[in-house]
Design an enzyme around this catalytic site. Structure first.
Site, PDB file in Angstrom:
ATOM      1  N   ASP A  34      -5.603  -3.038   1.296  1.00  0.00           N
ATOM      2  CA  ASP A  34      -5.022  -2.867   2.136  1.00  0.00           C
ATOM      3  C   ASP A  34      -3.673  -3.148   1.849  1.00  0.00           C
ATOM      4  O   ASP A  34      -3.047  -4.004   1.125  1.00  0.00           O
ATOM      5  CB  ASP A  34      -5.426  -3.940   3.291  1.00  0.00           C
ATOM      6  N   ILE A  35      -2.629  -2.239   2.596  1.00  0.00           N
ATOM      7  CA  ILE A  35      -1.088  -2.383   2.195  1.00  0.00           C
ATOM      8  C   ILE A  35      -0.632  -3.353   2.668  1.00  0.00           C
ATOM      9  O   ILE A  35       0.485  -3.945   2.492  1.00  0.00           O
ATOM     10  CB  ILE A  35      -0.452  -0.973   2.719  1.00  0.00           C
ATOM     11  N   ASN A  90     -12.456  -3.005  13.455  1.00  0.00           N
ATOM     12  CA  ASN A  90     -11.550  -2.669  14.668  1.00  0.00           C
ATOM     13  C   ASN A  90     -11.847  -1.108  15.425  1.00  0.00           C
ATOM     14  O   ASN A  90     -11.967  -0.079  14.618  1.00  0.00           O
ATOM     15  CB  ASN A  90     -10.063  -2.736  14.453  1.00  0.00           C
ATOM     16  N   GLY A  96      -8.153  -2.834  18.860  1.00  0.00           N
ATOM     17  CA  GLY A  96      -7.006  -2.926  17.998  1.00  0.00           C
ATOM     18  C   GLY A  96      -7.052  -2.048  16.783  1.00  0.00           C
ATOM     19  O   GLY A  96      -6.276  -2.512  15.814  1.00  0.00           O
ATOM     20  N   HIS A 103     -13.219   2.317   8.941  1.00  0.00           N
ATOM     21  CA  HIS A 103     -12.948   1.540   7.938  1.00  0.00           C
ATOM     22  C   HIS A 103     -13.572   0.052   8.162  1.00  0.00           C
ATOM     23  O   HIS A 103     -13.615  -0.724   9.073  1.00  0.00           O
ATOM     24  CB  HIS A 103     -11.753   1.431   7.359  1.00  0.00           C
TER      25      HIS A 103
HETATM   26  P1  5GP Z   1      -6.854  -1.267  11.719  1.00  0.00           P
HETATM   27  O1  5GP Z   1      -6.090  -1.716  12.631  1.00  0.00           O
HETATM   28  O2  5GP Z   1      -7.041   0.434  11.979  1.00  0.00           O
HETATM   29  O3  5GP Z   1      -8.490  -1.860  11.747  1.00  0.00           O
HETATM   30  O4  5GP Z   1      -6.472  -1.453  10.289  1.00  0.00           O
HETATM   31  C1  5GP Z   1      -6.051  -0.436   9.634  1.00  0.00           C
HETATM   32  C2  5GP Z   1      -5.465  -1.023   8.237  1.00  0.00           C
HETATM   33  O5  5GP Z   1      -5.085  -0.085   7.385  1.00  0.00           O
HETATM   34  C3  5GP Z   1      -4.292  -1.949   8.433  1.00  0.00           C
HETATM   35  O6  5GP Z   1      -4.780  -3.438   7.840  1.00  0.00           O
HETATM   36  C4  5GP Z   1      -3.217  -1.382   7.431  1.00  0.00           C
HETATM   37  O7  5GP Z   1      -2.361  -2.689   7.069  1.00  0.00           O
HETATM   38  C5  5GP Z   1      -3.718  -0.687   6.646  1.00  0.00           C
HETATM   39  N1  5GP Z   1      -3.154   0.497   6.395  1.00  0.00           N
HETATM   40  C6  5GP Z   1      -2.340   1.474   7.135  1.00  0.00           C
HETATM   41  N2  5GP Z   1      -1.903   2.307   6.397  1.00  0.00           N
HETATM   42  C7  5GP Z   1      -2.149   2.268   4.969  1.00  0.00           C
HETATM   43  C8  5GP Z   1      -2.031   2.765   3.832  1.00  0.00           C
HETATM   44  O8  5GP Z   1      -1.312   3.877   3.683  1.00  0.00           O
HETATM   45  N3  5GP Z   1      -2.380   2.237   2.750  1.00  0.00           N
HETATM   46  C9  5GP Z   1      -3.208   1.242   2.567  1.00  0.00           C
HETATM   47  N4  5GP Z   1      -3.713   0.806   1.552  1.00  0.00           N
HETATM   48  N5  5GP Z   1      -3.715   0.703   3.724  1.00  0.00           N
HETATM   49  C10 5GP Z   1      -2.896   0.988   5.170  1.00  0.00           C
END
Ligand code: 5GP
Ligand code: ZN
Length: 116
Positions: A34-35, A90, A96, A103
């Site tokens: 995760d970034i 999520n 959220g 994922h």
């Molecule tokens: P969500 O809130 O949709 O469950 O989580 C999305 C996750 O994707 C977040 O934890 C966010 O930090 C991660 N994320 C968003 N954009 C990128 C990206 O471009 N690269 C990576 N490696 N993670 C990302």
């Protein structure tokens, strides 16, 4: 709100169009860091196929999701998470979700858990 393959950031990672720190990949799914990590270990496991969220799952995705559930602990083991880990999905605005390509978050170690 629901991204399609063309404008989906995780599809771009699958395609290799934007970089990611990939820790696992096979024919059906990939896992990458995760970034914005919320814990010492924070990895995302995603299908190569664009599925926006759990709400979009179809009966035809049974085999794919069975594969992903079996793969997730293999990825965790490869990451050395022998003491356990947290798995979060999520779903939708109420859950959220920020990236609309389904994922599994794999989190372990010190961090703000669970995150909101
Ligand atoms: P969500 O809130 O949709 O469950 O989580 C999305 C996750 O994707 C977040 O934890 C966010 O930090 C991660 N994320 C968003 N954009 C990128 C990206 O471009 N690269 C990576 N490696 N993670 C990302
Ligand atoms: Zn996608």
């Amino acid at each position: 709100m629901t991204a399609t393959t063309n404008d989906c950031i995780f599809c771009k990672i699958v395609a290799g169009d934007i970089p990611a720190n990939i820790v696992y990949e096979d024919e059906h799914c990939i896992a990458f860091k995760d970034i914005n990590p919320r814990a010492d270990t924070h990895v995302l496991l995603i299908p190569r196929k664009h599925i926006a969220s759990l709400m979009e799952l179809q009966d035809t995705d049974k085999e794919l999701f069975g594969h992903m559930m079996i793969t997730l602990p293999k990825v965790a083991k490869q990451l050395g998470l022998d003491n356990g880990y947290r798995t979060i999905v999520n779903t939708g605005p109420g859950g959220g979700q920020e990236v609309y390509h389904v994922h599994f978050h794999i989190l372990a170690g010190k961090g703000k858990l669970p995150f909101a």
